[in-house]
Design an enzyme around this catalytic site. Structure first.
Site, PDB file in Angstrom:
ATOM      1  N   TYR A 184      -9.411  -8.415   2.093  1.00 37.62           N
ATOM      2  CA  TYR A 184      -9.299  -7.605   0.874  1.00 37.62           C
ATOM      3  C   TYR A 184      -9.612  -8.453  -0.361  1.00 37.62           C
ATOM      4  O   TYR A 184      -8.980  -8.306  -1.410  1.00 37.62           O
ATOM      5  CB  TYR A 184      -7.906  -6.941   0.798  1.00 37.62           C
ATOM      6  CG  TYR A 184      -7.597  -6.166   2.061  1.00 37.62           C
ATOM      7  CD1 TYR A 184      -8.271  -4.977   2.331  1.00 37.62           C
ATOM      8  CD2 TYR A 184      -6.681  -6.630   3.008  1.00 37.62           C
ATOM      9  CE1 TYR A 184      -8.034  -4.276   3.507  1.00 37.62           C
ATOM     10  CE2 TYR A 184      -6.443  -5.940   4.185  1.00 37.62           C
ATOM     11  CZ  TYR A 184      -7.117  -4.758   4.422  1.00 37.62           C
ATOM     12  OH  TYR A 184      -6.889  -4.060   5.586  1.00 37.62           O
TER      13      TYR A 184
ATOM     14  N   CYS B  68     -11.669  -9.099 -19.791  1.00 37.42           N
ATOM     15  CA  CYS B  68     -10.913  -8.637 -20.962  1.00 37.42           C
ATOM     16  C   CYS B  68      -9.899  -7.567 -20.583  1.00 37.42           C
ATOM     17  O   CYS B  68     -10.037  -6.381 -20.908  1.00 37.42           O
ATOM     18  CB  CYS B  68     -11.877  -8.149 -22.025  1.00 37.42           C
ATOM     19  SG  CYS B  68     -12.841  -9.526 -22.633  1.00 37.42           S
TER      20      CYS B  68
ATOM     21  N   ARG C 170      -6.558  -8.387  -5.766  1.00 40.57           N
ATOM     22  CA  ARG C 170      -5.212  -8.196  -5.210  1.00 40.57           C
ATOM     23  C   ARG C 170      -4.083  -8.483  -6.195  1.00 40.57           C
ATOM     24  O   ARG C 170      -3.126  -7.711  -6.252  1.00 40.57           O
ATOM     25  CB  ARG C 170      -5.034  -8.991  -3.914  1.00 40.57           C
ATOM     26  CG  ARG C 170      -6.001  -8.544  -2.798  1.00 40.57           C
ATOM     27  CD  ARG C 170      -5.683  -9.180  -1.445  1.00 40.57           C
ATOM     28  NE  ARG C 170      -4.417  -8.722  -0.929  1.00 40.57           N
ATOM     29  CZ  ARG C 170      -3.298  -9.410  -0.960  1.00 40.57           C
ATOM     30  NH1 ARG C 170      -3.277 -10.634  -1.450  1.00 40.57           N
ATOM     31  NH2 ARG C 170      -2.174  -8.887  -0.504  1.00 40.57           N
TER      32      ARG C 170
ATOM     33  N   GLU D  93      -6.091  -2.085  15.596  1.00 43.48           N
ATOM     34  CA  GLU D  93      -7.025  -2.172  14.460  1.00 43.48           C
ATOM     35  C   GLU D  93      -6.567  -3.238  13.481  1.00 43.48           C
ATOM     36  O   GLU D  93      -6.282  -2.950  12.318  1.00 43.48           O
ATOM     37  CB  GLU D  93      -7.069  -0.821  13.735  1.00 43.48           C
ATOM     38  CG  GLU D  93      -7.439   0.360  14.611  1.00 43.48           C
ATOM     39  CD  GLU D  93      -7.210   1.704  13.926  1.00 43.48           C
ATOM     40  OE1 GLU D  93      -6.550   1.750  12.867  1.00 43.48           O
ATOM     41  OE2 GLU D  93      -7.697   2.705  14.455  1.00 43.48           O
ATOM     42  N   PRO D  94      -6.468  -4.495  13.911  1.00 45.60           N
ATOM     43  CA  PRO D  94      -6.021  -5.535  12.982  1.00 45.60           C
ATOM     44  C   PRO D  94      -7.095  -5.838  11.942  1.00 45.60           C
ATOM     45  O   PRO D  94      -8.285  -5.845  12.257  1.00 45.60           O
ATOM     46  CB  PRO D  94      -5.806  -6.749  13.900  1.00 45.60           C
ATOM     47  CG  PRO D  94      -6.783  -6.535  15.022  1.00 45.60           C
ATOM     48  CD  PRO D  94      -6.829  -5.048  15.242  1.00 45.60           C
ATOM     49  N   GLY D  95      -6.656  -6.070  10.724  1.00 43.00           N
ATOM     50  CA  GLY D  95      -7.584  -6.452   9.660  1.00 43.00           C
ATOM     51  C   GLY D  95      -7.152  -7.778   9.061  1.00 43.00           C
ATOM     52  O   GLY D  95      -7.618  -8.850   9.442  1.00 43.00           O
TER      53      GLY D  95
ATOM     54  N   GLY E 218      -1.924  -3.636  10.531  1.00 38.09           N
ATOM     55  CA  GLY E 218      -0.819  -3.751   9.591  1.00 38.09           C
ATOM     56  C   GLY E 218      -0.011  -5.031   9.630  1.00 38.09           C
ATOM     57  O   GLY E 218       0.814  -5.267   8.751  1.00 38.09           O
TER      58      GLY E 218
HETATM   59  C1  LIG Z   1      -6.582  -0.714   6.613  1.00 40.91           C
HETATM   60  C2  LIG Z   1      -6.440  -0.185   7.979  1.00 40.91           C
HETATM   61  C3  LIG Z   1      -6.213  -1.051   9.053  1.00 40.91           C
HETATM   62  C4  LIG Z   1      -6.042  -2.539   8.894  1.00 40.91           C
HETATM   63  O1  LIG Z   1      -4.879  -2.875   8.234  1.00 40.91           O
HETATM   64  P1  LIG Z   1      -4.428  -4.404   8.151  1.00 40.91           P
HETATM   65  O2  LIG Z   1      -3.160  -4.361   7.419  1.00 40.91           O
HETATM   66  O3  LIG Z   1      -5.483  -5.146   7.417  1.00 40.91           O
HETATM   67  O4  LIG Z   1      -4.258  -4.901   9.536  1.00 40.91           O
HETATM   68  C5  LIG Z   1      -6.154  -0.510  10.326  1.00 40.91           C
HETATM   69  N1  LIG Z   1      -6.301   0.820  10.535  1.00 40.91           N
HETATM   70  C6  LIG Z   1      -6.522   1.684   9.530  1.00 40.91           C
HETATM   71  C7  LIG Z   1      -6.680   3.125   9.824  1.00 40.91           C
HETATM   72  C8  LIG Z   1      -6.588   1.220   8.223  1.00 40.91           C
HETATM   73  O5  LIG Z   1      -6.786   2.083   7.216  1.00 40.91           O
END
Ligand SMILES: *Cc1c(COP(=O)(O)O)cnc(C)c1O
Length: 424
Positions: free
Chosen positions: A376, A347, A318, A279-281, A244
């Site tokens: 994303y 369109c 996005r 769980e970094p994304g 997050g």
């Molecule tokens: C999407 C998600 C993440 C990653 O979120 P980021 O904002 O990209 O870091 C981590 N854990 C879970 C369960 C998610 O659904």
């Protein structure tokens, strides 16, 4: 600036990704195309890890939905990241990238029986349960196979993460997790099941978070819950703190640094005596990617001209989905500026990347990039309007490779059928 050490920079007036000119990539691969910087992936991966150096035992799982490209997963696996997956397809990718099954966490509110079974087959390290019935079903499947599924219970802490509604996940009314006030009893029932090995709890309250306070509040609630679970005699060895962390998209954005986040985590969790999972994304990949595009037309508009580019909402969703901002930068800026709207060819009026934006002066045939597109971005691409599926290129120093092909409309057409009764 997009990172502590930006790897997208001008060299002799031409924008490069590391040692490769974006004009060269446009010439050889075509546009639109995503371009990723290996050095930036590594830099972000290391910065995030370093930020957590005082947080004790840490397990890092990249939330691969942010950027599931196989080559990207390889880079992050080399940096010691496992994977957080939210579907059977993502699990296949993680395994194909060589990530050890034990380093895979399965999140997601709608895991099917088929997906649960496939994950047991693979022997993944952890299931994050989203509801009690899921735990019962998983336990039954595992028990019938003589297995015990390692699991945590995802808690909904009922906090407002202060981010866009479509990426908030930790409010009571969101679909994710179980209410924290029911967690102790539910955990107790799940811990009794033969096919489960309950290890702890998980949370994830939202994405693109700029304020650490809601995260800290949520983590404190988790800490109280852990203490209570232990009072009931439960063995708690892992807490999954989710992802997050927000990133820089536009001038003035000041997301929390990995170090500030890590300090907060270390302070809140110091007495927990567990392995912390993350769980970094977005934070690992957003600023390691750009979407490279060519200007098709500059069309006069009622107020400002429309810069019509060959990238569209199907390539980068996005802005249409979250009103998100992506900096737009010319590959060969002249130094002159213009005020323009930026839109794609699809369109839909929603296929607009920016309105009334001050940008580099561009004209038909010029190349430009949307920055901060490494999370994303490609993963949400579609073929709407029968456009090709956008390709991806990975740069590493002076070399680059196409790591996802452009899938042409004819390939997609070839997968469609006209039934016999319509052929006559
Ligand atoms: C999407 C998600 C993440 C990653 O979120 P980021 O904002 O990209 O870091 C981590 N854990 C879970 C369960 C998610 O659904």
């Amino acid at each position: 600036m997009q990172g502590s050490n930006d790897t997208f920079a001008a060299v002799d007036g031409a924008l490069h990704c590391e040692g490769v000119s974006l004009a060269t990539i446009a010439e050889t691969v075509g546009t639109p195309v995503y371009v990723y910087s290996t050095a930036m992936f590594r830099q972000q991966a290391r910065t995030f890890r370093d930020g957590l150096k005082d947080a004790g035992r840490v397990h890092l799982a990249f939330a691969i939905k942010a950027n599931p490209n196989l080559a990207v997963l390889r880079v992050l696996a080399q940096e010691g990241y496992g994977a957080d997956v939210v579907s059977g397809g993502e699990m296949q990718r993680a395994l194909a990238a060589g990530i050890a099954p034990a380093d895979i966490v399965f999140s997601g509110v709608g895991k099917t029986r088929r997906e649960l079974t496939a994950a047991l087959d693979a022997g993944i390290g952890q299931f994050n349960l989203e509801l009690e019935e899921e735990g019962e079903v998983l336990a039954a499947i595992a028990h019938a196979r003589g297995q015990r599924a390692p699991a945590t219970l995802r808690i909904n802490p009922d906090v407002d993460a202060g981010t866009h509604a479509k990426i908030s996940t930790g409010r009571r009314e969101n679909k994710f997790g179980v209410p924290i006030d029911q967690a102790v009893e539910m955990y107790g029932r799940l811990a009794e099941l033969d096919g489960l090995s309950m290890r702890g709890v998980a949370i994830h309250i939202g994405s693109q978070l700029f304020d650490l306070a809601p995260l800290e509040g949520a983590y404190e609630r988790v800490g109280e819950l852990v203490a209570e679970l232990r009072r009931f005699g439960h063995f708690i060895s892992r807490i999954d703190l989710g992802g997050g962390l927000g990133v820089h998209y536009k001038a003035g954005d000041v997301p929390p640094s990995a170090a500030e986040y890590g300090d907060m985590v270390a302070r809140v969790t110091q007495d927990w005596d567990v392995e912390l999972m993350f769980e970094p994304g977005r934070v690992l990949t957003a600023n390691a990617g750009v979407l490279l595009t060519e200007v098709i037309w500059v069309k006069p508009g009622a107020v400002n001209p429309y810069v019509i580019v060959d990238a569209a909402m199907n390539d980068l969703a996005r802005p249409a989905l979250y009103d998100a901002w992506h900096d737009f930068v010319a590959v060969h800026p002249s130094g002159n500026r213009m005020t323009a709207n930026i839109a794609g060819p699809v369109c839909e009026s929603g296929d607009t990347f920016a309105m009334g934006r001050d940008i580099d002066l561009v004209s038909s045939g010029d190349l430009a990039v949307f920055r901060s597109a490494g999370a994303y971005g490609a993963t949400m691409a579609s073929t709407y309007n029968s456009r090709a599926l956008v390709p991806e290129v990975l740069v590493d120093g002076d070399r680059y490779a196409v790591v996802a092909d452009r899938i042409q409309p004819e390939t997609i057409l070839a997968a469609e059928r006209v039934p016999d009764w319509l052929k006559a």
